[in-house]
Design a protein around this motif. Structure first.
Motif, PDB file in Angstrom:
ATOM      1  N   UNK A 187       0.907  -1.304  -0.013  1.00 32.69           N
ATOM      2  CA  UNK A 187       0.046   0.090   0.077  1.00 32.69           C
ATOM      3  C   UNK A 187       0.934   1.167   0.047  1.00 32.69           C
ATOM      4  N   UNK A 188       0.569   2.371  -0.568  1.00 32.09           N
ATOM      5  CA  UNK A 188       1.055   3.586  -0.633  1.00 32.09           C
ATOM      6  C   UNK A 188       0.643   4.514   0.485  1.00 32.09           C
ATOM      7  N   UNK A 189      -0.585   4.458   0.915  1.00 31.34           N
ATOM      8  CA  UNK A 189      -1.296   4.933   1.943  1.00 31.34           C
ATOM      9  C   UNK A 189      -2.024   3.910   3.109  1.00 31.34           C
ATOM     10  N   UNK A 190      -2.022   4.405   4.132  1.00 31.95           N
ATOM     11  CA  UNK A 190      -2.741   3.604   5.215  1.00 31.95           C
ATOM     12  C   UNK A 190      -1.784   2.934   6.138  1.00 31.95           C
ATOM     13  N   UNK A 191      -2.202   1.770   6.555  1.00 34.45           N
ATOM     14  CA  UNK A 191      -1.586   0.961   7.457  1.00 34.45           C
ATOM     15  C   UNK A 191      -0.149   0.273   7.108  1.00 34.45           C
ATOM     16  N   UNK A 192       0.829   1.097   6.853  1.00 32.02           N
ATOM     17  CA  UNK A 192       2.094   0.230   6.465  1.00 32.02           C
ATOM     18  C   UNK A 192       2.457  -1.039   7.062  1.00 32.02           C
ATOM     19  N   UNK A 193       2.331  -1.048   8.424  1.00 33.03           N
ATOM     20  CA  UNK A 193       2.726  -1.875   9.190  1.00 33.03           C
ATOM     21  C   UNK A 193       2.107  -3.208   9.086  1.00 33.03           C
ATOM     22  N   UNK A 194       0.770  -3.073   8.830  1.00 28.42           N
ATOM     23  CA  UNK A 194      -0.137  -4.212   8.807  1.00 28.42           C
ATOM     24  C   UNK A 194       0.315  -4.817   7.507  1.00 28.42           C
ATOM     25  N   UNK A 195       0.463  -4.060   6.451  1.00 29.50           N
ATOM     26  CA  UNK A 195       0.531  -4.601   5.007  1.00 29.50           C
ATOM     27  C   UNK A 195       1.997  -5.251   4.814  1.00 29.50           C
ATOM     28  N   UNK A 196       3.030  -4.170   5.161  1.00 29.69           N
ATOM     29  CA  UNK A 196       4.433  -4.815   4.720  1.00 29.69           C
ATOM     30  C   UNK A 196       5.045  -5.462   5.944  1.00 29.69           C
ATOM     31  N   UNK A 197       4.564  -5.608   7.142  1.00 32.18           N
ATOM     32  CA  UNK A 197       5.258  -6.115   8.241  1.00 32.18           C
ATOM     33  C   UNK A 197       4.322  -7.393   8.818  1.00 32.18           C
TER      34      UNK A 197
END
Length: 313
Positions: free
Chosen positions: A78-88
């Motif tokens: 995602x480029x906006x929003x919850x980076x931690x949830x999506x990327x980690x």
């Protein structure tokens, strides 16, 4: 390693759709989870795709998704929003599910310039997700692309839409990018899938030419028959524009995007790409394909369509 069945997380997105089309040509059976079945239904036209609606990525659902799979590809981003949830958190869950289900092969989509000390939360979270996958003990390969362009992209198409404005205030006009064609990206994924030489490797993916943001916007506008007056914003005004856009509907830009763009999104503009050396891929120039998939936005194309329709009545 023989791979016949692959689960693609993020498979209903821009890159995922292109990747599914390439993998299905190789008769690989694909499972694509999605939270929005209706929005992803066009994937059902791809012969080998099993589209599965998922309400929550908990252990039970992940185990069902990975049943019978030989490999996993994680394209979630995602480029906006919850980076931690999506990327980690998502890579953590996927790695754990791979271990539980005896799946040893995983391909991870990271991002160019991802790193733990970057000013952007997006880049820091992408780096952490990559670290989780690459240190998992699985046969892992990571890809770090620059901006990806192609039919259905959210970059060049966005620049073309912005180019319709008579005057455009452009934040960070000198930000550098080295765009990579989506088909080159999915070729790298496909050729790496069962290649042991790529295990444990991370690859930066860039196209053959570097551009400034201003050049990309001007080119995209020109292809679609527009010539906006571009007002180049300085650093202070660029940050202000990002802060304002962050709270507006549509969220075309955020402060975190601003921090990402402060770092040149390029590999090495002075050297030819190593695509040919690694995979035998000749990287595609933006100018070779952008006019084709942006053509429908030009006044001439709309006129040609109208003439064609009228002639057929």
């Amino acid at each position: 390693m023989i791979i016949n069945n692959v689960c693609i997380f993020g498979g209903s997105g821009f890159v995922g759709r292109h990747l599914a089309n390439v993998l299905t040509d190789q008769q690989i059976q694909l499972r694509v989870p999605t939270r929005n079945y209706e929005r992803a239904k066009d994937l059902l036209a791809i012969p080998t795709v099993d589209l599965v609606e998922v309400t929550a990525y908990d252990d039970d659902q992940l185990d069902l998704l990975l049943m019978g799979m030989d490999a996993v590809i994680n394209l979630v981003g995602v480029v906006h929003g919850d980076f931690h949830n999506a990327h980690v958190e998502m890579p953590q869950k996927i790695v754990a599910a791979c271990r539980r289900n005896g799946i040893g092969r995983i391909l991870q989509m990271s991002a160019l310039n991802a790193g733990p000390n970057q000013p952007s939360a997006y880049l820091r979270s992408k780096a952490e997700g990559e670290r989780i996958v690459m240190t998992s003990g699985l046969a892992a390969t990571s890809f770090r692309p620059s901006v990806i362009f192609g039919p259905g992209d959210s970059s060049i198409n966005l620049f073309a839409r912005l180019g319709r404005l008579p005057v455009l205030a452009l934040a960070l006009p000198d930000a550098k990018f080295q765009p990579i064609f989506v088909e080159n990206v999915v070729q790298a994924f496909t050729l790496s899938l069962d290649d042991p030489k790529t295990f444990g490797q991370s690859y930066d993916l860039c196209g053959p030419r570097c551009y400034s943001l201003r050049e990309l916007v001007e080119y995209s506008a020109h292809v679609t028959g527009h010539d906006p007056a571009i007002v180049a914003l300085n650093d202070v005004l660029s940050h202000l524009e990002a802060a304002v856009m962050e709270i507006l509907p549509g969220k075309l830009m955020s402060v975190d995007n601003y921090y990402s763009m402060k770092i040149d999104n390029v590999c090495d503009c002075a050297k030819p790409s190593n695509f040919m050396e690694i995979w035998g891929i000749h990287p595609t120039m933006l100018e070779e394909v952008a006019p084709i998939y942006l053509a429908h936005q030009t006044p001439r194309e709309r006129l040609d369509c109208l003439r064609h329709w009228s002639a057929g009545r």
